[in-house]
Every structure is written in structure tokens, then in C-alpha cells.
Scaffold this active site. Structure first.
Site, PDB file in Angstrom:
ATOM      1  CB  ILE A 485      79.515 -54.538  98.816  1.00  0.00           C
ATOM      2  CG1 ILE A 485      78.243 -54.169  98.036  1.00  0.00           C
ATOM      3  CG2 ILE A 485      79.644 -53.691 100.060  1.00  0.00           C
ATOM      4  CD1 ILE A 485      76.955 -54.422  98.805  1.00  0.00           C
ATOM      5  N   PRO A 652      76.438 -50.624  81.175  1.00  0.00           N
ATOM      6  CG  PRO A 652      75.610 -50.259  79.030  1.00  0.00           C
ATOM      7  CD  PRO A 652      76.637 -49.759  79.995  1.00  0.00           C
ATOM      8  CE  LYS A 653      82.839 -56.570  80.373  1.00  0.00           C
ATOM      9  NZ  LYS A 653      84.168 -56.387  79.721  1.00  0.00           N
ATOM     10  CB  THR A 654      79.371 -53.078  86.045  1.00  0.00           C
ATOM     11  OG1 THR A 654      78.854 -51.765  85.743  1.00  0.00           O
ATOM     12  CG2 THR A 654      80.866 -53.105  85.749  1.00  0.00           C
ATOM     13  CD  GLN A 658      75.437 -55.535  91.290  1.00  0.00           C
ATOM     14  OE1 GLN A 658      74.621 -55.157  92.120  1.00  0.00           O
ATOM     15  NE2 GLN A 658      76.405 -56.366  91.594  1.00  0.00           N
ATOM     16  N   GLY A 722      69.309 -47.764  90.693  1.00  0.00           N
ATOM     17  CA  GLY A 722      70.156 -48.912  90.980  1.00  0.00           C
ATOM     18  C   GLY A 722      69.568 -50.203  90.449  1.00  0.00           C
ATOM     19  CB  VAL A 723      70.562 -52.778  88.324  1.00  0.00           C
ATOM     20  CG1 VAL A 723      70.074 -51.734  87.339  1.00  0.00           C
ATOM     21  CG2 VAL A 723      72.089 -52.806  88.354  1.00  0.00           C
ATOM     22  CD  GLU A 725      69.050 -54.008  96.976  1.00  0.00           C
ATOM     23  OE1 GLU A 725      69.594 -54.304  98.060  1.00  0.00           O
ATOM     24  OE2 GLU A 725      69.531 -53.190  96.185  1.00  0.00           O
TER      25      GLU A 725
END
Length: 760
Positions: A485, A652-654, A658, A722-723, A725
């Protein structure tokens, strides 16, 4: 066959090791497809003979349809059918027994079920025509007569009848039982605060509006292109609703233009498209307009009370957090709003309470960090107010009440580097230079405020499967029926697969968004890397073991007699750790064993025993600077520093992108986003992008993201959290606290608009 998970070797996680891909700031592997327009979304798949559907929405908030005249619409050349509750076919779904995978407790809304109107903008008819424009025009010619009943869309009024929900199958965790005597401790506290909060309704509004294109094949099978966060959920839904075998329905959703929770449940455009396609035996597309995007789930309006008691030294003695949240008349939509207040800080006396109030609205829906983005800011604003009354630095107050265990359960955190987040974030922001006195920092007529807050979100893992195919030329294809998404799932999974087998990224491709691929859970809750990533690692580990066995078993090979643990995989080669000159390429190994292809499939399951003994979570410290115009009350958020502890960072980039996107959304929650209801009509009035305000480029200034090093051997085989939220949770409070510091005015009604700042 279930692949036994292995604890990651934390000493072998350096991105500098041979063949390492995890931890590198890789650009999105699907980026070129997106920026060139080659990526196809649900409403962009075409097929010969495609017809279009347009949905007509209800004009009243509650009541019933007395008469619907569709004659003028049907008389137009090119209009194929108008579906209503009067002529729709009987379907298995209408027996009310079946619900989708993300449905809360209760009876889900069923479009065209009967003449009853449950909420404003409810879909009441579908016009199918040769073109979208014709279908939309024909819908305007339908005359509907209603009998309107009194409606209730005012949460303040509805809260008088609020009730306590039962445990929900969707994963709702009821508040823990009270510990100690919070009310007495609050009454006896040396210093206390007691604040009431309101959180406005918000709508998801992703760039891609919800759409479904159903391709009807001559043999009666269907290909469904749907905007979804779970292709398998869409497949299960349509098969159950329309009584179809799974072999007859394939769901394809390779790209999703944002969802943030709106694609977790199948929305009504999917039902409408399927209804038309199966009845007319034609390929059909139904796409919602932007105003129609306000006709289904949303972040619910919430009323909260947070009361804190403390000693003069800042030690918390009482925490009370109560919330009343809206739900529909038919389902008990619940969020974990208050529980965070019981786990965030040490306190012996805690009482948490959560209730629902029924309203004549559509069932609310998960929206980025559901529950936490609502409940944690209330707690963190209250903590800031407590610090002000104590005359204590807000950061010091949080450190004074820091805990290494979850007080709600008594379990230790699997990892928690929040102290490091505080330290590194404060240093980067320059927090030590803050003058604690409100209205003490200014530049001309601009009042400058510095605020901070803590963020928290659960780190979860679900079961997932992945399939891998390795060719003799060293190309690897891995697939799982997850979605992307927007967080960069294609890229992260490609990196994980390439990392395990030591392959260059251009030799690896990842497939997703197809119900024909192995099982994966819904993409949401920041658990895709944890769940699907672990499955990708598991299946590639199997290939690695097979290759190692084949290479070390070659009688005349340089790796003969070595063990799998003696080998590195790098650049498409198997390399002896003791002597890098001893090596074989993957192609050489497979050719020597007369193999063209190696294939594996693996199911990854959580470390249930270890995870049950711990509390797993991500944590953050957010620091914000605002400038408030003393005359106009306008607010600029000029700087944000977000320090995040989220285990091993795959990319680290994506990941930074986020968190930056989440910070922007947090800015919107704090200052702009609010879907306004006209209580007389019971409907949302600003259902467009002209009046539903979201941050634009001019609103967004410096955002600095820090990923604090954190190792976790429990959370999953990758040690990754995950990052998606965690990036939003603390932001609204940090901004609200900065506004207080700038103005001396405590505002607990989000969003904080200029009128609230100037009021009084």
C-alpha cells in the site's frame, strides 16, 4: 511443511558483511514503474467490452426508501441496468452469517439489502452503462422518495447511552482490570491534572480512490482487480458473498495508491462491481468519486478524560484514562485507546475504561495507528500539563516514570531503547536550550514553542507463506500474496531474499498482490516485514541449505567436506569463510548437479512461546518546534525530530520515508484534519479536498528522522519491527505541547485551529 524459525545471529547483521543487502538505503525497485505511469492500479485495468457502474447515495441519514423511480435512467441508450434493493438477485451474503476477515463484532452493512437507510451517503442504487459519464448522468435522473426518521450523529449526546463492548474477534484487547485505587490516589495526590479531550472524525483519503474492475471470462471465471490490503481477503469475500469456488476467482492487486486501513475491509464498490458482472455476465468497473470516499469507514470521533496524580518529585501515583468512541448501529467497532496509558509509565494505581456509543453513521474503520494515534496523544498532553504544574522538564518527568516492563501484564519488553530515543532526539533537537516558561521564546510577533511526546505501538507477527524459484542463471523469484500500500514492500522483500542468498538486487524479483500466491495476512498494523519478511527469509534459508548441501557434496569441488555454517553467500557465489578463494557460483553448483531450477515453499510462524513471555513494541520520542502568530493564531510547525526504536531496519531509506509521511499526517491530526458533521442533516459536509484540509508542501518544513539501534531476538527471525504506525503516534501531542509552550494555552480539542488559539 513448517520451517522452524531460528533466532537471528545478531553478530551477523552488519550491512558490511559479504553479500549483505539488509540495512542498505536502497531506492524502491518499483519506483520507475510508478513515476512513469507503468504501474497499474485497480481502475486502470482494461478489457474489451468493459462497462461502468456509478453508485447513487442516500440523501437522508436514517429512514427508509418509499419509492424509487428508475424509468428515466433506464430509457437512456447505453444504460444496461439499474440495480436496487428491489431487483438485486438473492445471494448467500444476505443471510447475514458471513463477514470479512477484518469485520468487527456484529452485522456488517450490506448494500442494497432492503429499503432501510442506516447512514447518510449510503449506497442505494448502481447504474451500469456503456461509459462512466453516462452512468453518472443516469444516476441523477433517478427519483427517490424517503421517509426520514430522527437520527443521532452527535457523540456528546450519544455518549449518555455508551456501553462497554465485549472481547472482539478482530483482536480487541479490553482494558486490563484496575490496579490499586486510582480514584483515591488521584484525590490524595500532591499534584494532579484532570483533562478532557476530543478527537475529530478523520477520513483516509488516499490518492487512489477505491475501485474494482471485475473481468468476466467466457468460462464464467472472474479476474478481480481491487484496491485492497489483502488479495486473499477480497477473494474470500467475493466467494462467500456470491457462492463461488475459489478456483473461479483470481484477485490481482499489484499496486495500491495508499490505503492506511481503508482497504482492510472490502468496500461496497467491490460488491457492486461483482453484482453487476455476475448478473449481466459482463466485465464491469466501479470507482468511487472523491465525495463517495466519505461514505464508508473513518477514524472515529472520540471523547476522552485523562487524570494524573503525582508526588511533588514527579512520581506518578494515579492514572485514569476513560474514552467513549463512536460506532455504528450494527457493529461494535473497537480500538485499543486507553490500554497504552497502563503500559507507558510506572504507576501503582491505574484505572482504564473504554466505551462505545451507537450513532447513525457507517461503521468506523482502522486508520493509521488506530487507537494509539487517538489515546496516546491524550496521555502525552496530560503528561505535559503535569510537568508544567510540577515545574519539571517534560522529558525529565517521563524518565522519572520510565519502565522496562509492561505494567499491564508484568512482562518485560522484548527490547526497548526508548531511553536512547529520548537522548538522541533531545540532542539532535537542542532540547537543553529550551526556556521552560510559556511565551518566553519569540521572534517578533511569532511565539516559538518547543514540545515533546512519547510514541508507542505494538510489534506483531502473523503466519505467512512464501514461494521461491531459483534458476540456474542465478535469478531468484519470490512471491507471497501480500499487498504493497506504499511502504516499499516490493523493495524490502527483495532485499531480504537477496541478503539470505547473497545475490545482487537486480537478480531478485518479488511478486505480490495475487491470490494465486502463497498465503499472507492483511497488510496493516506494521506487521508485514515481521510476518511476510520472515516467510521470505524462511524460504530463502531453505534454498541456501539446499545449495550448501549440493556444493559441499561435490566430490571434485573446492567446498567438499565443509559445513553449511562454513560458507558465505555473496555476489552469486558460495564462498568458504576460511579461504575466500574457495568458491563456487550458484550456476556452477546447479549445473554440476544437473539442475535447472530449485523451488521451495515455506510457512513462517511466530515464536509463540518466547513472544508470549514478552511484550513487543516499537517506541519513539518526538520533538517539535512551532511558531504561532500572536495576532492571527496561525501555526507553523517548523521542525520535527522523530527518534524511533524499531529493531533492525531493513531499508533506512524507505523506512525514513514512512516515518516522514507519518509525521506529516500527525501534523494534519494536530492542526487540520476534521470531517465536519451537520447534525441537522446527519451528514459530513466537507466531503472533498477543497474543504477537508490536509497538510500541503507549504505546511511541511524540516523533518529529521533518527533510527536508534535496537536488537531484538524475540520479535521475529529478522529482528525487525514495522515503522508505519509508530511515526504518527507521538506527533499530535508533541505539536499540541509546543503550542502550549508558545502560547501558554492548553488546548485538548484536536485539531487545534486558529479560532481555538485566539478564543478567550
Amino acid at each position: 511443511m513448517i520451517a522452524k524459525p531460528t533466532i537471528p545471529d545478531l553478530l551477523d547483521q552488519s550491512p558490511d558483511r559479504p553479500g549483505a543487502q539488509i540495512g542498505k538505503p536502497v531506492s524502491r525497485v518499483d519506483g520507475r514503474l510508478k513515476v512513469t505511469g507503468a504501474a497499474k492500479y485497480a481502475a486502470e485495468f482494461n478489457t474489451p467490452g468493459l462497462v461502468h457502474g456509478y453508485i447513487l447515495s442516500s440523501a437522508v441519514a436514517r429512514g427508509r426508501i418509499l419509492r424509487m423511480d428508475t424509468a428515466r435512467a433506464l430509457a437512456l441508450p447505453g444504460v444496461l441496468q439499474v440495480f436496487t434493493h428491489e431487483n438485486r438477485p438473492s445471494l448467500p451474503w444476505f443471510d447475514r452469517r458471513w463477514k470479512d476477515d477484518d469485520a468487527p463484532k456484529g452485522s456488517p452493512f450490506r448494500p442494497l439489502y432492503d429499503a432501510t437507510i442506516h447512514h447518510a451517503l449510503q449506497p442505494i442504487a448502481l447504474v451500469v452503462a456503456e461509459s462512466f459519464e453516462l452512468a453518472r448522468y443516469a444516476a441523477r435522473l433517478i427519483h427517490v422518495e424517503y421517509e426520514a426518521d430522527p437520527h443521532q450523529t452527535d457523540l456528546q449526546a450519544a455518549s449518555a447511552a455508551a456501553f462497554t463492548p465485549g472481547k472482539d474477534k478482530g483482536g480487541f484487547e479490553p482494558p486490563p482490570k484496575p490496579r490499586g485505587d486510582a480514584d483515591r490516589a488521584l484525590a490524595e495526590a500532591e499534584v494532579s491534572v484532570d483533562l478532557e479531550f476530543t478527537q475529530a472524525v478523520e477520513h483516509h483519503n488516499p490518492m487512489e480512490m477505491h475501485a474494482s474492475t471485475v473481468v468476466y471470462h467466457n468460462d464464467g471465471t472472474l479476474t478481480v482487480h481491487d484496491k485492497t490490503q489483502g488479495p486473499l481477503n477480497t477473494q474470500t469475500y467475493v466467494c462467500n458473498v456470491f457462492g463461488l469456488p475459489k478456483e473461479a476467482v483470481r484477485v490481482i492487486s499489484p499496486f495500491v495508491g495508499g490505503a492506511f486501513g481503508s482497504g482492510l475491509r472490502p468496500q461496497h464498490q467491490l460488491f457492486m462491481a461483482m453484482l453487476a458482472a455476475t448478473t449481466l455476465k459482463r466485465s464491469v468497473r466501479v470507482e468511487l468519486s472523491r465525495p463517495q470516499m466519505f461514505s464508508f469507514g473513518h477514524r472515529p470521533e472520540t471523547l476522552q478524560r485523562v487524570a494524573l496524580g503525582a508526588r511533588k518529585d514527579g512520581t506518578l501515583t494515579a492514572i485514569i484514562h476513560e474514552a467513549v468512541q463512536e460506532t455504528s448501529q450494527t457493529e461494535n467497532y473497537v480500538e485499543v485507546v486507553v490500554n497504552w496509558s497502563g503500559q507507558q509509565y510506572k504507576c501503582d494505581n491505574v484505572r482504564l475504561d473504554y466505551k462505545l456509543a451507537r450513532m447513525d453513521t457507517h461503521t468506523p474503520l482502522d486508520q493509521r495507528a488506530p487507537g494509539a494515534a487517538t489515546g496516546v496523544p491524550a496521555l502525552e498532553i496530560a503528561m505535559d500539563e503535569l510537568a508544567a504544574r510540577l515545574g519539571m522538564d517534560p522529558l525529565e518527568l517521563r524518565l522519572r516514570n520510565y519502565t522496562e516492563i509492561d505494567p499491564n501484564t508484568g512482562k518485560p519488553f522484548s527490547s526497548k531503547e526508548l531511553r536512547a530515543c529520548f537522548r538522541q532526539g533531545a540532542e539532535r533537537f537542542g532540547w537543553s536550550r529550551r526556556n521552560p516558561v510559556p511565551r518566553s521564546m519569540r521572534q517578533g510577533r511569532q511565539l516559538i514553542g518547543w514540545g515533546m511526546a512519547t510514541g508507542v505501538w505494538d510489534a506483531m507477527q502473523g503466519q505467512a507463506s512464501a514461494r521461491a524459484r531459483l534458476g540456474i542463471d542465478g535469478t531468484l523469484t519470490v512471491g507471497s500474496a501480500t499487498a504493497d500500500i506504499g511502504p516499499g514492500t516490493y523493495t524490502a522483500m527483495t532485499q531480504i531474499a537477496a541478503d539470505v542468498l547473497g545475490l545482487p538486487l537486480d537478480k531478485v524479483s518479488f511478486q505480490l498482490g495475487d491470490s494465486n500466491l502463497p498465503m499472507a495476512p492483511l497488510q496493516g498494523g506494521s506487521w508485514t516485514v515481521s510476518s511476510v519478511g520472515s516467510a521470505v527469509k524462511a524460504v530463502c534459508d531453505r534454498l541456501r541449505e539446499r545449495l550448501a548441501k549440493l556444493a559441499t557434496g561435490l566430490n571434485d569441488g573446492p567446498l567438499k567436506g565443509l559445513k553449511a555454517g562454513d560458507l558465505d553467500f555473496a555476489g552469486g557465489f558460495l564462498v568458504a569463510r576460511s579461504d575466500p578463494s574457495w568458491r563456487l557460483s550458484i550456476t556452477e553448483v546447479m549445473r554440476a548437479n544437473d539442475l535447472l531450477v530449485l523451488e521451495e515453499e515455506a510457512l513462517s510462524v511466530p515464536y509463540y512461546k518466547a513472544q508470549m513471555q514478552h511484550k513487543a513494541g516499537t517506541h519513539s520520542a518526538v520533538f517539535a518546534e512551532v511558531r504561532v502568530d500572536e495576532d492571527l493564531g496561525t501555526v507553523q510547525v517548523t521542525r520535527v525530530v522523530s527518534a524511533v526504536a524499531a529493531g533492525r531496519i531493513i531499508n533506512p531509506k524507505t523506512a525514513r520515508s514512512q516515518v516522514m509521511g507519518a509525521v506529516v499526517w500527525g501534523l494534519g491530526m494536530a492542526l487540520e484534519e476534521e470531517t465536519m458533521t451537520d447534525q441537522r442533516l446527519g451528514r459530513f459536509m466537507n466531503h472533498d479536498f477543497a474543504e477537508y484540509h490536509i497538510p500541503v508542501n507549504a505546511d511541511v518544513h524540516d523533518i529529521d528522522v533518527i533510527f536508534v539501534e535496537e536488537h531484538d531476538e524475540v520479535v521475529n527471525p529478522l529482528g525487525a519491527k514495522g515503522v508505519g504506525e509508530i511515526g504518527i503516534v507521538g506527533v499530535p501531542a508533541a505539536i499540541a505541547n509546543a503550542i502550549y509552550h508558545a502560547t501558554g494555552k492548553r488546548i485538548c480539542d484536536l485539531p487545534i485551529t486558529a479560532d481555538k488559539i485566539l478564543e478567550g
